[in-house]
Enzyme design. Structure first.
Site, PDB file in Angstrom:
ATOM      1  N   TYR A 235      -9.044  43.443 -36.771  1.00 51.64           N
ATOM      2  CA  TYR A 235      -7.694  43.300 -37.349  1.00 51.64           C
ATOM      3  C   TYR A 235      -6.599  43.775 -36.393  1.00 51.64           C
ATOM      4  O   TYR A 235      -5.517  44.148 -36.849  1.00 51.64           O
ATOM      5  CB  TYR A 235      -7.607  44.062 -38.674  1.00 51.64           C
ATOM      6  CG  TYR A 235      -8.175  43.300 -39.857  1.00 51.64           C
ATOM      7  CD1 TYR A 235      -7.648  42.063 -40.241  1.00 51.64           C
ATOM      8  CD2 TYR A 235      -9.225  43.823 -40.607  1.00 51.64           C
ATOM      9  CE1 TYR A 235      -8.156  41.366 -41.326  1.00 51.64           C
ATOM     10  CE2 TYR A 235      -9.732  43.124 -41.708  1.00 51.64           C
ATOM     11  CZ  TYR A 235      -9.189  41.900 -42.059  1.00 51.64           C
ATOM     12  OH  TYR A 235      -9.679  41.204 -43.140  1.00 51.64           O
TER      13      TYR A 235
ATOM     14  N   HIS B 114     -12.265  36.748 -46.320  1.00 50.47           N
ATOM     15  CA  HIS B 114     -11.421  36.496 -45.143  1.00 50.47           C
ATOM     16  C   HIS B 114     -11.721  35.101 -44.631  1.00 50.47           C
ATOM     17  O   HIS B 114     -12.869  34.646 -44.687  1.00 50.47           O
ATOM     18  CB  HIS B 114     -11.732  37.493 -44.015  1.00 50.47           C
ATOM     19  CG  HIS B 114     -11.216  37.028 -42.681  1.00 50.47           C
ATOM     20  ND1 HIS B 114      -9.932  37.249 -42.288  1.00 50.47           N
ATOM     21  CD2 HIS B 114     -11.803  36.300 -41.694  1.00 50.47           C
ATOM     22  CE1 HIS B 114      -9.740  36.682 -41.093  1.00 50.47           C
ATOM     23  NE2 HIS B 114     -10.872  36.105 -40.714  1.00 50.47           N
TER      24      HIS B 114
ATOM     25  N   ASN C  30      -9.277  41.493 -51.490  1.00 44.31           N
ATOM     26  CA  ASN C  30      -9.086  40.101 -51.918  1.00 44.31           C
ATOM     27  C   ASN C  30     -10.290  39.207 -51.619  1.00 44.31           C
ATOM     28  O   ASN C  30     -10.159  38.009 -51.392  1.00 44.31           O
ATOM     29  CB  ASN C  30      -7.777  39.537 -51.354  1.00 44.31           C
ATOM     30  CG  ASN C  30      -7.728  39.533 -49.842  1.00 44.31           C
ATOM     31  OD1 ASN C  30      -8.689  39.955 -49.196  1.00 44.31           O
ATOM     32  ND2 ASN C  30      -6.652  39.052 -49.275  1.00 44.31           N
TER      33      ASN C  30
ATOM     34  N   GLU D 271     -12.499  35.102 -33.455  1.00 45.84           N
ATOM     35  CA  GLU D 271     -13.196  35.859 -34.495  1.00 45.84           C
ATOM     36  C   GLU D 271     -14.702  35.578 -34.485  1.00 45.84           C
ATOM     37  O   GLU D 271     -15.510  36.480 -34.688  1.00 45.84           O
ATOM     38  CB  GLU D 271     -12.592  35.529 -35.861  1.00 45.84           C
ATOM     39  CG  GLU D 271     -11.157  36.050 -35.983  1.00 45.84           C
ATOM     40  CD  GLU D 271     -10.486  35.653 -37.287  1.00 45.84           C
ATOM     41  OE1 GLU D 271     -11.109  34.952 -38.116  1.00 45.84           O
ATOM     42  OE2 GLU D 271      -9.327  36.055 -37.476  1.00 45.84           O
TER      43      GLU D 271
ATOM     44  N   LYS E 185     -15.858  40.112 -48.336  1.00 44.52           N
ATOM     45  CA  LYS E 185     -15.383  41.490 -48.181  1.00 44.52           C
ATOM     46  C   LYS E 185     -16.124  42.454 -49.112  1.00 44.52           C
ATOM     47  O   LYS E 185     -16.788  42.022 -50.061  1.00 44.52           O
ATOM     48  CB  LYS E 185     -13.868  41.515 -48.429  1.00 44.52           C
ATOM     49  CG  LYS E 185     -13.069  40.756 -47.365  1.00 44.52           C
ATOM     50  CD  LYS E 185     -11.566  40.931 -47.557  1.00 44.52           C
ATOM     51  CE  LYS E 185     -10.779  40.192 -46.476  1.00 44.52           C
ATOM     52  NZ  LYS E 185      -9.319  40.416 -46.592  1.00 44.52           N
TER      53      LYS E 185
HETATM   54  P1  ATP Z   1      -7.479  37.414 -44.046  1.00 47.98           P
HETATM   55  O1  ATP Z   1      -6.981  37.631 -42.637  1.00 47.98           O
HETATM   56  O2  ATP Z   1      -8.263  38.587 -44.603  1.00 47.98           O
HETATM   57  O3  ATP Z   1      -8.181  36.109 -44.245  1.00 47.98           O
HETATM   58  P2  ATP Z   1      -4.890  36.519 -44.769  1.00 47.98           P
HETATM   59  O4  ATP Z   1      -4.902  35.795 -43.460  1.00 47.98           O
HETATM   60  O5  ATP Z   1      -4.664  35.724 -46.009  1.00 47.98           O
HETATM   61  O6  ATP Z   1      -6.218  37.305 -44.998  1.00 47.98           O
HETATM   62  P3  ATP Z   1      -3.352  38.573 -43.467  1.00 47.98           P
HETATM   63  O7  ATP Z   1      -1.866  38.549 -43.481  1.00 47.98           O
HETATM   64  O8  ATP Z   1      -4.087  38.193 -42.223  1.00 47.98           O
HETATM   65  O9  ATP Z   1      -3.858  37.701 -44.710  1.00 47.98           O
HETATM   66  O10 ATP Z   1      -3.803  40.025 -43.908  1.00 47.98           O
HETATM   67  C1  ATP Z   1      -5.112  40.483 -43.648  1.00 47.98           C
HETATM   68  C2  ATP Z   1      -5.622  41.236 -44.844  1.00 47.98           C
HETATM   69  O11 ATP Z   1      -4.877  42.448 -44.972  1.00 47.98           O
HETATM   70  C3  ATP Z   1      -5.433  40.543 -46.196  1.00 47.98           C
HETATM   71  O12 ATP Z   1      -6.461  39.644 -46.499  1.00 47.98           O
HETATM   72  C4  ATP Z   1      -5.469  41.708 -47.143  1.00 47.98           C
HETATM   73  O13 ATP Z   1      -6.809  42.159 -47.344  1.00 47.98           O
HETATM   74  C5  ATP Z   1      -4.735  42.780 -46.348  1.00 47.98           C
HETATM   75  N1  ATP Z   1      -3.299  42.802 -46.620  1.00 47.98           N
HETATM   76  C6  ATP Z   1      -2.363  41.914 -46.225  1.00 47.98           C
HETATM   77  N2  ATP Z   1      -1.136  42.275 -46.638  1.00 47.98           N
HETATM   78  C7  ATP Z   1      -1.295  43.442 -47.302  1.00 47.98           C
HETATM   79  C8  ATP Z   1      -0.423  44.337 -47.972  1.00 47.98           C
HETATM   80  N3  ATP Z   1       0.902  44.109 -48.034  1.00 47.98           N
HETATM   81  N4  ATP Z   1      -0.958  45.439 -48.543  1.00 47.98           N
HETATM   82  C9  ATP Z   1      -2.285  45.696 -48.476  1.00 47.98           C
HETATM   83  N5  ATP Z   1      -3.166  44.901 -47.855  1.00 47.98           N
HETATM   84  C10 ATP Z   1      -2.691  43.786 -47.292  1.00 47.98           C
HETATM   85 MG    MG Z   2      -5.410  36.727 -41.627  1.00 47.42          MG
END
Ligand code: ATP
Ligand code: MG
Length: 142
Positions: A51, A117, A114, A128, A11
């Site tokens: 997303y 992904h 974070n 994806e 990211k």
């Molecule tokens: P990713 O899909 O990026 O691998 P993940 O599967 O662990 O991460 P998801 O629930 O799919 O988490 O959320 C997608 C992304 O959205 C997260 O990686 C983070 O960058 C962001 N995100 C998730 N929850 C929050 C939140 N409460 N506030 C801000 N950003 C968030």
């Molecule tokens: Mg995810």
């Protein structure tokens, strides 16, 4: 043997912090192979489409703004149980909860920024990967 492919994204915060090599190196050290890789700056439309499952969430607009704030590295990782292994290497979504040594513990700035992904299931991985890569761009062994 269940060889899988999964999508990984370095990211914008991790690209900005010069951690591409550390992240790619970690995957290789863990025995996952890089089957495809490219660096791009996502458009708003491309990030929104990626997303789409989070469209109704409160953080959606902010997430899209973050993901388009700078270049990202898109990768296809290949190996035994690649989907689950990548998620383990990444750590919990929120770096505050991520285990020591995971990519998010090491390189995340916040819950949103974070660092990485990773596809969360085989079905997500297929969607994806085809969202970002043409079949002829995949250079895996399998
Ligand atoms: P990713 O899909 O990026 O691998 P993940 O599967 O662990 O991460 P998801 O629930 O799919 O988490 O959320 C997608 C992304 O959205 C997260 O990686 C983070 O960058 C962001 N995100 C998730 N929850 C929050 C939140 N409460 N506030 C801000 N950003 C968030
Ligand atoms: Mg995810």
């Amino acid at each position: 043997m269940s060889i899988e492919r999964t999508l990984s994204i370095v990211k914008p915060n991790a690209v900005e912090d010069n951690n591409i090599g550390n992240i790619v190196g970690r995957f290789e050290k863990e025995g996952l192979r890089i089957a495809a890789m490219k660096m791009v700056k996502l458009s708003k439309e491309r990030a929104e489409g990626f997303y789409i499952e989070h469209k109704s969430r409160s953080f959606f607009t902010s997430l899209v703004t973050f993901m388009t704030s700078g270049p990202v590295v898109l990768m296809v990782l290949e190996g035994e149980k690649a989907v689950e292994r990548n998620r383990t290497i990444m750590g919990s979504t929120n770096p505050a909860d991520a285990a020591n040594g995971t990519l998010r513990k090491l390189y995340a700035k916040s819950l949103e920024a974070n660092a990485v992904h990773g596809s969360d299931s085989l079905a997500s991985a297929e969607r994806e990967i085809s969202y970002f890569f043409d079949k002829n761009e995949l250079c895996g062994r399998f």
